[in-house]
Design an enzyme around this catalytic site. Structure first.
Site, PDB file in Angstrom:
ATOM      1  N   GLY A 160       0.766  -1.246   0.000  1.00  0.00           N
ATOM      2  CA  GLY A 160       0.000   0.000   0.000  1.00  0.00           C
ATOM      3  C   GLY A 160       0.797   1.295   0.000  1.00  0.00           C
TER       4      GLY A 160
ATOM      5  CG  ASP B 140      -2.231  -6.817  -4.401  1.00  0.00           C
ATOM      6  OD1 ASP B 140      -1.319  -6.065  -4.788  1.00  0.00           O
ATOM      7  OD2 ASP B 140      -2.080  -8.064  -4.280  1.00  0.00           O
TER       8      ASP B 140
ATOM      9  CG  ASP C 258       4.808  -1.019  -8.016  1.00  0.00           C
ATOM     10  OD1 ASP C 258       5.676  -1.026  -8.895  1.00  0.00           O
ATOM     11  OD2 ASP C 258       5.070  -1.113  -6.800  1.00  0.00           O
TER      12      ASP C 258
ATOM     13  CE  LYS D 283       6.472  -3.791 -10.808  1.00  0.00           C
ATOM     14  NZ  LYS D 283       7.165  -3.252  -9.655  1.00  0.00           N
TER      15      LYS D 283
HETATM   16  C1  LIG Z   1       5.532  -4.683  -6.163  1.00  0.00           C
HETATM   17  S1  LIG Z   1       4.015  -5.142  -5.404  1.00  0.00           S
HETATM   18  C2  LIG Z   1       3.148  -3.617  -5.328  1.00  0.00           C
HETATM   19  C3  LIG Z   1       3.681  -2.654  -4.295  1.00  0.00           C
HETATM   20  C4  LIG Z   1       2.742  -1.482  -4.084  1.00  0.00           C
HETATM   21  N1  LIG Z   1       2.728  -0.613  -5.262  1.00  0.00           N
HETATM   22  C5  LIG Z   1       3.127  -0.632  -2.926  1.00  0.00           C
HETATM   23  O1  LIG Z   1       3.545   0.507  -3.152  1.00  0.00           O
HETATM   24  O2  LIG Z   1       2.968  -1.086  -1.786  1.00  0.00           O
HETATM   25  C6  LIG Z   1       3.178  -5.962  -6.699  1.00  0.00           C
HETATM   26  C7  LIG Z   1       1.785  -6.418  -6.320  1.00  0.00           C
HETATM   27  O3  LIG Z   1       1.120  -6.940  -7.472  1.00  0.00           O
HETATM   28  C8  LIG Z   1       0.161  -7.872  -6.974  1.00  0.00           C
HETATM   29  N2  LIG Z   1      -0.398  -8.751  -8.012  1.00  0.00           N
HETATM   30  C9  LIG Z   1       0.234  -9.721  -8.690  1.00  0.00           C
HETATM   31  N3  LIG Z   1      -0.609 -10.357  -9.525  1.00  0.00           N
HETATM   32  C10 LIG Z   1      -1.819  -9.746  -9.372  1.00  0.00           C
HETATM   33  C11 LIG Z   1      -3.091  -9.946  -9.957  1.00  0.00           C
HETATM   34  N4  LIG Z   1      -3.318 -10.915 -10.875  1.00  0.00           N
HETATM   35  N5  LIG Z   1      -4.100  -9.122  -9.602  1.00  0.00           N
HETATM   36  C12 LIG Z   1      -3.900  -8.158  -8.667  1.00  0.00           C
HETATM   37  N6  LIG Z   1      -2.710  -7.933  -8.071  1.00  0.00           N
HETATM   38  C13 LIG Z   1      -1.686  -8.720  -8.406  1.00  0.00           C
HETATM   39  C14 LIG Z   1       0.954  -8.638  -5.933  1.00  0.00           C
HETATM   40  O4  LIG Z   1       0.087  -9.333  -5.057  1.00  0.00           O
HETATM   41  C15 LIG Z   1       1.771  -7.536  -5.289  1.00  0.00           C
HETATM   42  O5  LIG Z   1       1.169  -7.084  -4.104  1.00  0.00           O
END
Ligand SMILES: C[S@@+](CC[C@H](N)C(=O)[O-])C[C@H]1O[C@@H](n2cnc3c(N)ncnc32)[C@H](O)[C@@H]1O
Length: 200
Positions: free
Chosen positions: A52, A72, A116, A156
């Site tokens: 978050g 997410d 992201d 991203k």
């Molecule tokens: C790098 S993290 C994001 C960090 C976030 N932007 C932050 O600032 O805290 C990437 C996120 O993409 C989510 N993610 C991956 N596949 C996904 C999907 N099919 N649908 C939704 N979220 C997904 C992961 O669960 C993960 O929490």
């Protein structure tokens, strides 16, 4: 020789000091510093939002009475201290569920969509890069319905040899594509942020 991977890098420490939930906050802050996309009183959707830190940055900029929605596949701790953050635990591929949730919030469209998104990596570069393309194509689908015409999506992307499979649909829909690798991205990462500005 590549430098060893250091988890507790300066951004990690700074994130802790400033109470950001992840070091990713600094990537969005750098993008914001350069492009000034987020503005007060915007409605913003953030996809791939856990834990978050993007949501923290966004909520601070748009103001506490403007809607920020985080989606997410993982659960996000709702205790942000911002009353305007709404959360959905769902995959970006579950388009009907996302649409139904957004409708319950009474929102027609967002002024900005940020993402992201990333899945856990397999270690096979080509596979990881293609997974990133598929996730981002799903976000473009969401944006087609829920981004206000004329506004911006930030994606991203893990860039690899198939990147044209993402660039072509972006260019068909958006007037301008700018690419940025914030300094806070790890050196060895293939990640870039694509800033897509809508075609009017
Ligand atoms: C790098 S993290 C994001 C960090 C976030 N932007 C932050 O600032 O805290 C990437 C996120 O993409 C989510 N993610 C991956 N596949 C996904 C999907 N099919 N649908 C939704 N979220 C997904 C992961 O669960 C993960 O929490």
């Amino acid at each position: 020789m590549t430098r060893p991977y250091i988890i507790q890098d300066p951004y990690f420490k700074k994130a802790k000091e400033l109470w950001y939930r992840a070091r990713s906050a600094f990537k969005l802050l750098e993008i914001q510093d350069k492009y000034k996309i987020l503005q007060p009183r915007m409605k913003v959707l953030d996809v791939g939002a856990a834990p978050g830190s993007f949501l923290q940055v966004i909520a601070k900029i748009v103001g506490s009475s403007w809607m920020v929605v985080g989606i997410d596949i993982q659960k996000i701790d709702p205790n942000f201290g911002f009353p305007n953050i709404h959360l959905l635990q769902e995959s970006v591929f579950e388009y009907d569920a996302i649409r139904a949730y957004i409708k319950t919030l009474g929102v027609e469209q967002f002024d900005c969509i940020t993402s992201d998104i990333a899945t856990s990596t397999t270690g096979i570069t080509g596979v990881d890069q293609y997974k990133s393309i598929e996730l981002n194509l799903a976000i473009l689908d969401v944006a087609r319905e829920f981004l206000r015409p004329g506004w911006t999506v930030i994606l991203k992307v893990f860039v690899g040899e198939d990147i044209l499979d993402l660039i072509h649909p972006i260019k068909a829909q958006y007037k301008k594509l700018s690419r940025m690798k914030p300094k806070s991205c790890r050196d060895r990462s293939f990640e870039e942020y694509f800033i897509c500005q809508w075609k009017m």
